[in-house]
Design a protein around this motif. Structure first.
Motif, PDB file in Angstrom:
ATOM      1  N   PRO A   9     100.657 -97.474 -95.242  1.00  0.00           N
ATOM      2  CA  PRO A   9     101.815 -98.208 -95.319  1.00  0.00           C
ATOM      3  C   PRO A   9     102.087 -99.575 -95.562  1.00  0.00           C
ATOM      4  O   PRO A   9     102.776-100.486 -96.219  1.00  0.00           O
ATOM      5  N   GLY A  10     101.234-100.370 -94.400  1.00  0.00           N
ATOM      6  CA  GLY A  10     101.141-101.695 -94.509  1.00  0.00           C
ATOM      7  C   GLY A  10     102.235-102.518 -94.010  1.00  0.00           C
ATOM      8  O   GLY A  10     102.746-102.116 -92.707  1.00  0.00           O
ATOM      9  N   ASP A  11     102.828-103.622 -94.495  1.00  0.00           N
ATOM     10  CA  ASP A  11     103.659-104.419 -93.837  1.00  0.00           C
ATOM     11  C   ASP A  11     105.179-104.398 -94.637  1.00  0.00           C
ATOM     12  O   ASP A  11     105.372-103.874 -95.447  1.00  0.00           O
ATOM     13  N   GLY A  12     106.164-104.855 -93.824  1.00  0.00           N
ATOM     14  CA  GLY A  12     107.419-104.973 -94.628  1.00  0.00           C
ATOM     15  C   GLY A  12     108.106-104.043 -94.904  1.00  0.00           C
ATOM     16  O   GLY A  12     108.119-102.814 -94.259  1.00  0.00           O
ATOM     17  N   ALA A  47      97.178-104.206 -89.446  1.00  0.00           N
ATOM     18  CA  ALA A  47      96.017-103.906 -89.005  1.00  0.00           C
ATOM     19  C   ALA A  47      95.481-105.366 -88.254  1.00  0.00           C
ATOM     20  O   ALA A  47      94.649-105.309 -87.319  1.00  0.00           O
ATOM     21  N   ILE A  48      95.787-106.551 -88.819  1.00  0.00           N
ATOM     22  CA  ILE A  48      95.361-107.634 -88.064  1.00  0.00           C
ATOM     23  C   ILE A  48      95.792-107.695 -86.530  1.00  0.00           C
ATOM     24  O   ILE A  48      95.040-107.960 -85.551  1.00  0.00           O
ATOM     25  N   ASP A  49      97.076-107.389 -86.212  1.00  0.00           N
ATOM     26  CA  ASP A  49      97.598-107.375 -84.900  1.00  0.00           C
ATOM     27  C   ASP A  49      96.813-106.356 -84.074  1.00  0.00           C
ATOM     28  O   ASP A  49      96.613-106.647 -82.846  1.00  0.00           O
ATOM     29  N   THR A  53      91.571-107.693 -88.271  1.00  0.00           N
ATOM     30  CA  THR A  53      91.079-108.027 -89.457  1.00  0.00           C
ATOM     31  C   THR A  53      92.119-107.123 -90.521  1.00  0.00           C
ATOM     32  O   THR A  53      92.696-105.952 -89.971  1.00  0.00           O
ATOM     33  N   ALA A  54      92.370-107.693 -91.840  1.00  0.00           N
ATOM     34  CA  ALA A  54      93.454-106.980 -92.518  1.00  0.00           C
ATOM     35  C   ALA A  54      93.188-105.382 -93.081  1.00  0.00           C
ATOM     36  O   ALA A  54      93.709-104.586 -93.384  1.00  0.00           O
ATOM     37  N   ARG A  91      94.336-110.556-100.184  1.00  0.00           N
ATOM     38  CA  ARG A  91      93.172-110.849-100.723  1.00  0.00           C
ATOM     39  C   ARG A  91      92.190-109.825-100.168  1.00  0.00           C
ATOM     40  O   ARG A  91      91.471-109.405-100.734  1.00  0.00           O
ATOM     41  N   VAL A  92      92.197-109.757 -98.631  1.00  0.00           N
ATOM     42  CA  VAL A  92      91.100-108.976 -97.983  1.00  0.00           C
ATOM     43  C   VAL A  92      91.423-107.454 -98.424  1.00  0.00           C
ATOM     44  O   VAL A  92      90.322-106.760 -98.962  1.00  0.00           O
ATOM     45  N   ALA A  93      92.569-106.892 -98.294  1.00  0.00           N
ATOM     46  CA  ALA A  93      92.774-105.449 -98.497  1.00  0.00           C
ATOM     47  C   ALA A  93      92.663-105.174 -99.934  1.00  0.00           C
ATOM     48  O   ALA A  93      91.954-104.168-100.191  1.00  0.00           O
TER      49      ALA A  93
END
Ligand SMILES: NC(=O)c1ccc[n+]([C@@H]2O[C@H](COP(=O)([O-])OP(=O)(O)OC[C@H]3O[C@@H](n4cnc5c(N)ncnc54)[C@H](O)[C@@H]3O)[C@@H](O)[C@H]2O)c1
Length: 360
Positions: A9-12, A47-49, A53-54, A91-93
């Motif tokens: 799902p990711g962010d926001g 994921a960073i939290d 890392t993202a 960029r990372v993901a």
């Protein structure tokens, strides 16, 4: 059929629209007697939290062992700024998860009921807009070498290299022809063959391949003309196939024709390599994490719901199931009673999802 899916799902609003689309998927799976095996994983700031890392190794592992990846969005502009470019979530993901996926498909469809949301005049869109844009994603200017800035000011020089091999061109053209064959059988191959060597090779190979697809009407178009014709006669386009940079620009231009960024789904697909291995197909709405409306149940879930339909079609070969989702979704949009704010309505993300599910 068992549907093994990695869900990121990711962010926001990523979490809200993915949750909505999974509700729709569960209903369709039940109706058509399939079993969804969804493995959820963290990506982006989520994921960073937790992992620093993202794109943690555990997420990558989950992606690799499933048949498809359903992705929401990553990135939060305020927090992104605190990281160097190379460590930012997008960029990372995205770079890693899309590796090896050379065909990016965006489906731009304007439901007749939303014609007033399209920025073009009614007389230009009265015959509808239904375009599949296929962008080459792993070659061209983005990856060609040499690339970089050299020398010292004020005499610096910068270079980018536009390079394509026959193999790269042929495999994306094939996706174009095969896709056109399953749709209205019109393929527009976009190039700049009057100037660029890569485009001359592209056009030669497209013309040759066209002979293997006599049922598909092939048209060549220069990219500058294509950018104009998309606004002048959008109804006449069926499938567009083009290289990386042209596709980047044209697909963003075309996305606007759908009426909202919240309506456009996408798929990134690969093909088996010489050892028969292929990267896991990646499905995502074209929009980002929309922090301005995140957490308020305001996001339009349609792009992600239609993304699930693409996944059923392209990865699992479930065309009827995909069509059922599309039919129910477009019925809601055409009825115009349950629309989110981006389409001028007042409905919540959950209410639009409920309406799609009721239609199923
Ligand atoms: N593939 C991805 O993960 C991806 C793609 C684009 C942007 N991003 C990231 O997302 C963050 C926000 O980027 P942005 O604001 O430039 O683009 P965005 O697509 O998130 O939002 C642009 C505008 O469109 C609206 N919008 C987007 N999707 C919507 C939806 N489904 N329903 C209703 N309205 C919607 C937003 O509210 C906002 O006003 C950034 O961190 C960016 O890097 C990620």
């Amino acid at each position: 059929m068992d549907l093994h899916i990695a869900v990121l799902p990711g962010d926001g609003i990523g979490t809200e629209v993915v949750d909505a689309s999974m509700r729709v998927l569960d209903v369709v799976a039940k109706k058509f007697k399939h079993t969804v095996h969804a493995e959820f994983a963290d990506v982006g700031w989520a994921a960073i939290d937790k992992h620093g890392t993202a794109l943690p190794a555990s997420t990558l592992e989950i992606c690799r062992r499933n048949a498809a990846i359903l992705f929401g969005a990553v990135g939060l502009p305020d927090r992104d700024q605190t990281l160097p470019q190379k460590q930012r979530p997008e960029r990372v993901a995205l770079l890693e998860l899309r590796k090896g996926l050379f065909a990016n498909l965006r489906h731009v469809l304007l439901p007749p009921g939303l014609a007033s949301r399209c920025p073009l005049k009614m007389e230009l869109i009265k015959n509808g807009i239904d375009i599949m844009i296929i962008r080459e994603l792993t070659g061209g200017l983005y990856y060609g070498q040499p690339q970089g800035v050299s020398g010292t000011a004020p005499e610096r020089k910068a270079v980018d290299t536009l390079a394509y091999s026959e193999h790269e061109i042929i495999r994306i053209l094939k996706v174009g022809f095969e896709t056109a064959r399953k749709r209205r059988k019109r393929l527009t191959s976009v190039d700049k063959a009057n100037i660029l060597a890569t485009s001359q090779l592209w056009r030669e190979l497209a013309t040759a391949m066209g002979k293997q697809y006599p049922d598909v009407h092939l048209e060549h178009m220069y990219v500058d003309n294509a950018s104009m014709q998309l606004l002048r006669r959008p109804s006449e386009f069926d499938v567009i196939v083009t290289e990386n940079t042209f596709g980047d620009i044209l697909s963003d231009e075309a996305s606007m024709l759908a009426g909202s960024i919240g309506l456009v789904p996408s798929a990134s697909l690969g093909a088996p390599d010489s050892q028969g291995k292929s990267a896991v197909p990646f499905y995502e709405p074209i929009h980002g994490s929309a922090p301005d409306i995140a957490g308020q149940n305001k996001a339009n879930p349609v792009a992600t719901i239609l993304t699930v339909a693409m996944m059923l079609n392209y990865t699992f070969g479930l065309a009827h199931e995909a069509a059922a989702i599309e039919k129910a979704t477009f019925a809601v949009l055409n009825a115009g009673e349950k629309l989110t704010g981006d389409l001028g309505g007042k409905a919540t993300c959950s209410e639009v999802t409920d309406a799609v599910i009721a239609g199923l």
